[in-house]
Design a protein around this motif. Sequence first.
Motif, PDB file in Angstrom:
ATOM      1  N   VAL A 309       0.846  -1.192   0.000  1.00  0.00           N
ATOM      2  CA  VAL A 309       0.000   0.000   0.000  1.00  0.00           C
ATOM      3  C   VAL A 309       0.880   1.239   0.000  1.00  0.00           C
ATOM      4  CG1 VAL A 309      -1.705   1.325   1.314  1.00  0.00           C
ATOM      5  CG2 VAL A 309      -1.922  -1.160   1.132  1.00  0.00           C
ATOM      6  N   ASP A 313      -1.624   5.548  -3.890  1.00  0.00           N
ATOM      7  CA  ASP A 313      -2.747   4.716  -4.312  1.00  0.00           C
ATOM      8  C   ASP A 313      -4.092   5.325  -3.926  1.00  0.00           C
ATOM      9  OD1 ASP A 313      -0.889   2.892  -5.203  1.00  0.00           O
ATOM     10  OD2 ASP A 313      -0.975   1.660  -3.388  1.00  0.00           O
ATOM     11  N   LEU A 315      -7.280   4.370  -2.305  1.00  0.00           N
ATOM     12  CA  LEU A 315      -7.631   3.299  -1.375  1.00  0.00           C
ATOM     13  C   LEU A 315      -9.043   3.498  -0.839  1.00  0.00           C
ATOM     14  CD1 LEU A 315      -4.321   3.548   0.675  1.00  0.00           C
ATOM     15  CD2 LEU A 315      -4.806   1.844  -1.095  1.00  0.00           C
ATOM     16  N   LYS A 333      -7.286  -2.240  -0.808  1.00  0.00           N
ATOM     17  CA  LYS A 333      -6.193  -1.690  -1.610  1.00  0.00           C
ATOM     18  C   LYS A 333      -6.724  -1.200  -2.951  1.00  0.00           C
ATOM     19  CE  LYS A 333      -3.863  -5.572  -0.741  1.00  0.00           C
ATOM     20  NZ  LYS A 333      -2.775  -6.590  -0.738  1.00  0.00           N
ATOM     21  N   THR A 339      -7.376  -5.334   3.051  1.00  0.00           N
ATOM     22  CA  THR A 339      -6.112  -5.251   3.780  1.00  0.00           C
ATOM     23  C   THR A 339      -6.150  -6.161   5.004  1.00  0.00           C
ATOM     24  OG1 THR A 339      -6.925  -3.427   5.138  1.00  0.00           O
ATOM     25  CG2 THR A 339      -5.811  -2.846   3.081  1.00  0.00           C
TER      26      THR A 339
END
Length: 594
Positions: A309, A313, A315, A333, A339
């Motif tokens: 991660v 990103d 998320l 993710k 996660t």
Amino acid sequence: MVRDLVIQLFRDALARGAAEGRWPAPPPFAVDAPRDPRHGDFAVNAAMVLAKAAGKPPRELAQAIVDAVRAGDANGDLAALEIAGPGFINVRLAPDVWFRALGEVEERGESFGRTEVGKGRKVIVEYVSANPTGPMHVGHGRNAVVGDGVARLLAWSGHEVTREYYVNDYGAQVQTLARSVHLRYQELHGRTVTMPPKSYPGEYVVDIARELQEEYGDAYLDAPESRWLDLFRDRAVVHVLGLIRGDLAAVNIAFDRWSSEKALYQSGTVDRFIRHLEERDLVYVGKLPPPKSKKGQPPPQPQPDEEGVSVADDLTLFRSSQYGDEVDRPVKKSDGTPTYFCADIAYHWDKRQRADALVDVLGADHAGYVPRLHAALEALGAKRDDLHVVLIQMVNLTRGGEAVKMSKRAGTVVSLREVVEEVGRDATRFFFLTRRSDAQLDFDLELAKRQSLDNPVFYVQYGHARLASILAKAKEAGLPEPSFDLAAVRRLTTPEEQELMRRVVAFPDLLSGAALAYEPHRVAFWLQETIAAFHSYYTQGKKTGERVIGTDPTTTAGRLYLCKALKQVLANGLAALGVAAPERMETRDIGEDA
């Protein structure tokens, strides 16, 4: 319990006063033993917690409460009530209250100390939960013993307890284990391999590889990883869990339930949990905040975490900052996969639906994880204090002052099984409880094996055996079996006898207090302090001629009954910690004059 008598006297008096309009309905108040016994048997803060609502100064209100309590003492159980400090009420009970309370030890025997303070409450105690990647090491052992001690004490205090182990059998670490096994599998077929730095090097990995070789031959030697990874992972996890179960059995620990992380995914629990978060608007799509820079230094370069991660990103973030956490935490993710944290809070969500309260026993390195768990439970409609976390600090294993670090079998640190095989189950369990769980522990292997009074577990067990020896000598002398007799126990008037008697009577309070505080080390401390008090009494009696078995039959009967009661509470205290209470200790002469 004697403390319950005091609580009831005050509750009745406060209820009568409220019914008469003298003060409002009272809030909960505390009844505790003062640090200095000269201040009485108990201190009550009822006047201080009620003063604001009653609109009166605490000491003035305390006097009114004292008058009400005295008026309700129909049995004459109170010797004195005194107002102290800002409004405490110090209580001294009549001697016969303590003497009569000794009789309960004989009545209840092995159940003396059990209470119902937790009656009707279901508690899940999750402990150990070590990744199934190798045998348990000493640090896991401390977690196991403390967790088991917490569970035992909660059961002694009337809670309905489920002991639970959470198996992390889904993530990257078990895949690393599978790859380590495959490398050893190749090695068994004659190939030269190099184990990567983060692989698992222990001999148990070779054993798993050998099992697979015997069953499948070279079928997976050159197969692509996609064909063998799941098989090697699942077989490795099953094998290692067998090792872990054996390690736990070596210290007399068993679990009621083994919960699998993989099963959370396969059953759809994680997906249902994510939908639950979405329906309650507890998640959103966003980015993690960039890492903070230290004063005078350039901002650190963002690095992906162990799950890959990154702050770059997009998320799915859980709104944990709204519930006391530092930042919002990712639950999915950028590729849509959950996660580790998502699975963890889904598991706690599942546990909370099965119990009224949760206890997690975690390594101290997980301290930063606790706020996000509390935040998650609160966001999901539970209370923050529905979860209590016990943190376990490191264990420093030594032998003759030198650190002991490596294990041939585990390939990393010393395994729990090796320690148990060397020092024994009782010493292992007791030593893990000789310090608070949140303090580092020095575990001296040589001391744990030593059969002398500086070994804490030997000291307590020796005291129990000495009491058994005294009672055996009385029987050999033709004296009747000790039993409760009020006239006889009234002869227990020396300060040492009074202290021992009060310790015996307070034993149920000690256990329930340790249970509600999740602190089994309190019981280990109490056992050492109590047997020290007995040894002092015993030695002093030999010097002064006031032996347990003396010339006066009534006094002797009272002292023998005290010994019997003390022996019972020592046995019960050791049982609450999962430690044996031997009747004889062959290695040392305990048959001294009684």
